[in-house]
Design an enzyme around this catalytic site. Structure first.
Site, PDB file in Angstrom:
ATOM      1  N   HIS A   1       0.830  -1.229   0.071  1.00 25.05           N
ATOM      2  CA  HIS A   1       0.013  -0.149  -0.037  1.00 25.05           C
ATOM      3  C   HIS A   1       1.051   1.182  -0.102  1.00 25.05           C
ATOM      4  O   HIS A   1       1.617   1.508   1.017  1.00 25.05           O
ATOM      5  CB  HIS A   1      -0.926   0.048   1.224  1.00 25.05           C
ATOM      6  CG  HIS A   1      -2.045  -0.762   1.318  1.00 25.05           C
ATOM      7  ND1 HIS A   1      -3.121  -0.919   2.048  1.00 25.05           N
ATOM      8  CD2 HIS A   1      -2.200  -2.009   0.271  1.00 25.05           C
ATOM      9  CE1 HIS A   1      -3.924  -1.804   1.504  1.00 25.05           C
ATOM     10  NE2 HIS A   1      -3.773  -2.467   0.539  1.00 25.05           N
TER      11      HIS A   1
ATOM     12  N   PRO B   1      -3.768  -0.037  18.794  1.00 21.56           N
ATOM     13  CA  PRO B   1      -3.486  -0.408  17.746  1.00 21.56           C
ATOM     14  C   PRO B   1      -3.610   0.875  16.488  1.00 21.56           C
ATOM     15  O   PRO B   1      -3.608   0.386  15.318  1.00 21.56           O
ATOM     16  CB  PRO B   1      -4.677  -1.569  17.442  1.00 21.56           C
ATOM     17  CG  PRO B   1      -5.493  -1.093  18.500  1.00 21.56           C
ATOM     18  CD  PRO B   1      -4.850  -0.539  19.627  1.00 21.56           C
TER      19      PRO B   1
ATOM     20  N   LYS C   1       1.463  -0.474  15.048  1.00 20.81           N
ATOM     21  CA  LYS C   1       2.799  -0.261  15.437  1.00 20.81           C
ATOM     22  C   LYS C   1       3.311  -1.565  16.377  1.00 20.81           C
ATOM     23  O   LYS C   1       4.461  -1.713  16.381  1.00 20.81           O
ATOM     24  CB  LYS C   1       3.063   0.664  16.285  1.00 20.81           C
ATOM     25  CG  LYS C   1       3.184   2.003  15.495  1.00 20.81           C
ATOM     26  CD  LYS C   1       4.401   2.210  14.280  1.00 20.81           C
ATOM     27  CE  LYS C   1       4.436   3.549  13.390  1.00 20.81           C
ATOM     28  NZ  LYS C   1       4.326   2.565  12.142  1.00 20.81           N
TER      29      LYS C   1
END
Ligand code: APR
Ligand code: PHB
Length: 392
Positions: free
Chosen positions: A74, A295, A299
């Site tokens: 992405h 979240p 990470k």
């Protein structure tokens, strides 16, 4: 039974397995002790966004082939707020970096396979793991397995046993400092075999709460909505979940949402936690054993991987270059990166969620911040640099 190895690793999650693989490739012998079965470990569903640095380490560990073939690269993420949606061009703003969407469960599976192909030892269902004398040069680890008591002497213990493990708990209270922030909400997550809403992830800020449209593949989606901490999964039928998710998305995303039966549905609380230092004599804390991030910035796994990278470098210098001082560097190097990721995860969380005490003012400030972020090159660069991962 008693024996001796160079390194005992506690925990066969991604941290322990990756460390084991890197040590093996450096000719350093390690045994992994894991409380659960391999199937249990693989049953845990976790996040799925890998920084380029993480992918690089997986490749170096010889466990990156399937991620390279099946992972989705992405080059941007989308932010939805105030009925609008904006793309952050991660690749352009970060000077050419991307992220790879590939489930943590698959990372774990690949590492397990690499470990068994290399013929390295993992003891699953190891009970009563306990560590001794890690303030000396010759620590020991004891455990029971299939009714037998075992003892391993070693040079180094790597505590890769997650937030609820025994490594951190074995450190005397006076030697460790912990800081924590618990957020007043959770994430209700659904996994379903439906195509993703969009090519890229959508993080949505809505007056009714945060929502996230993520994915595992082109045919499997992972969705989250912010929920109350005391919410019960049983109260959320699939239909209720999808209605609420649709409500929190921009019109284009809401219309593109394809629904289907949930394969998994669960609620997770959000927390920031750091234990300092990360080394106590010959005991090293790695990954979730030392720190937890909410979240929102994706990470958790990436931080575990940078810890492993630093520890591997230190252990390689210690064992192979006979550099006795090498072990002293780990905690400082790891924590410098940990705290930046803790900050980024807290910031993303603060900007994207509905906080009970913030009211209309808080909501408008968040929208102003998002407007700034999506309108300013400088602000966009800062988000991109952190999201794709700070160097290590
Ligand atoms: N003895 C042996 N093994 C233990 C013990 C114990 N007393 N306690 C815990 N374990 C094992 C757990 O069963 C688990 O398999 O340690 C492992 C820890 O794995 P994780 O919790 O996955 O932690 P870690 O490997 O650091 O993974 C990093 O990144 O995305 C985040 O939270 C996510 O797990 C992920 C983390
Ligand atoms: C996920 O796919 O589970 C996921 C993705 C991005 C996040 C958190 C979780 O920030």
């Amino acid at each position: 039974m008693s024996r001796r190895v160079q390194v005992v690793i506690i925990g066969a999650g991604p941290s322990g397995l990756l460390l084991g693989q890197l040590l093996h490739l450096s000719g350093i012998e390690a045994v992994i002790l894991e409380r659960q079965t391999a199937d249990y470990v693989l049953g845990r569903i976790r996040a799925g966004v890998l920084e380029q640095g993480t992918v690089d380490v997986l490749n170096r560990a010889g466990a990156g082939a399937r991620c390279a073939a099946e992972g989705l690269v992405h080059s941007g993420v989308e932010l939805a707020f105030d009925g609008r949606r904006h793309r952050i061009d991660l690749e352009r703003l970060s000077g050419g970096k991307t992220v790879t969407v590939y489930g943590q469960t698959e990372v774990t599976r690949d590492l397990m396979q690499a470990r068994s192909a290399a013929g390295c030892e993992t003891v699953y269902q190891a009970d009563d793991v306990a560590m001794h004398d890690f303030d000396s040069d010759m620590p020991r680890v004891t455990y029971t397995h299939a009714g037998q008591t075992h003892e391993i002497s070693c040079d180094v213990i790597a505590g890769c046993d997650g937030f609820h493990g025994i490594s951190r708990a074995s450190v005397p209270e006076r030697s460790i400092t912990t800081v924590e922030r618990v957020y007043p909400f959770g994430w209700l997550g659904v996994l379903a075999d439906v195509p993703p809403v969009s090519e890229e992830l959508i993080y949505a800020n809505h007056p009714d709460g945060f929502a996230l449209c993520s994915m595992r593949s082109r045919s499997r989606s992972r969705f989250y909505i912010q929920c109350e901490l005391d919410e019960k999964v049983e109260n959320w039928s699939d239909n209720r979940f999808y209605d609420e998710l649709r409500n929190r998305l921009d019109t284009r995303a809401a219309e593109a949402l394809v629904t289907g039966p949930s394969l998994e549905k669960s609620i997770a609380p959000l927390r920031s936690f750091v234990a300092e230092p990360m080394r106590f004599g010959r005991l090293f804390l790695v990954g979730d054993a030392a720190h937890i991030v909410p979240p929102t910035g994706a990470k958790g796994l990436n931080l575990a991987v940078s810890d492993v990278h630093y520890l591997h470098e230190c252990l390689n210098a210690f064992f192979n270059d006979r550099d006795g001082a090498a072990l002293e560097d780990y905690s400082r190097r790891a924590l410098a990166r940990v705290w930046k990721a803790v900050r980024f995860s807290w910031w993303m969380t603060s900007m994207m969620h509905r906080f009970p005490d913030n009211g209309a003012f808080g909501q408008r400030i968040q929208e102003a911040e998002l407007d700034y972020l999506t309108g300013s090159e400088a602000a966009g660069r800062s988000l991109a640099e952190n999201y794709v991962g700070l160097p290590f």
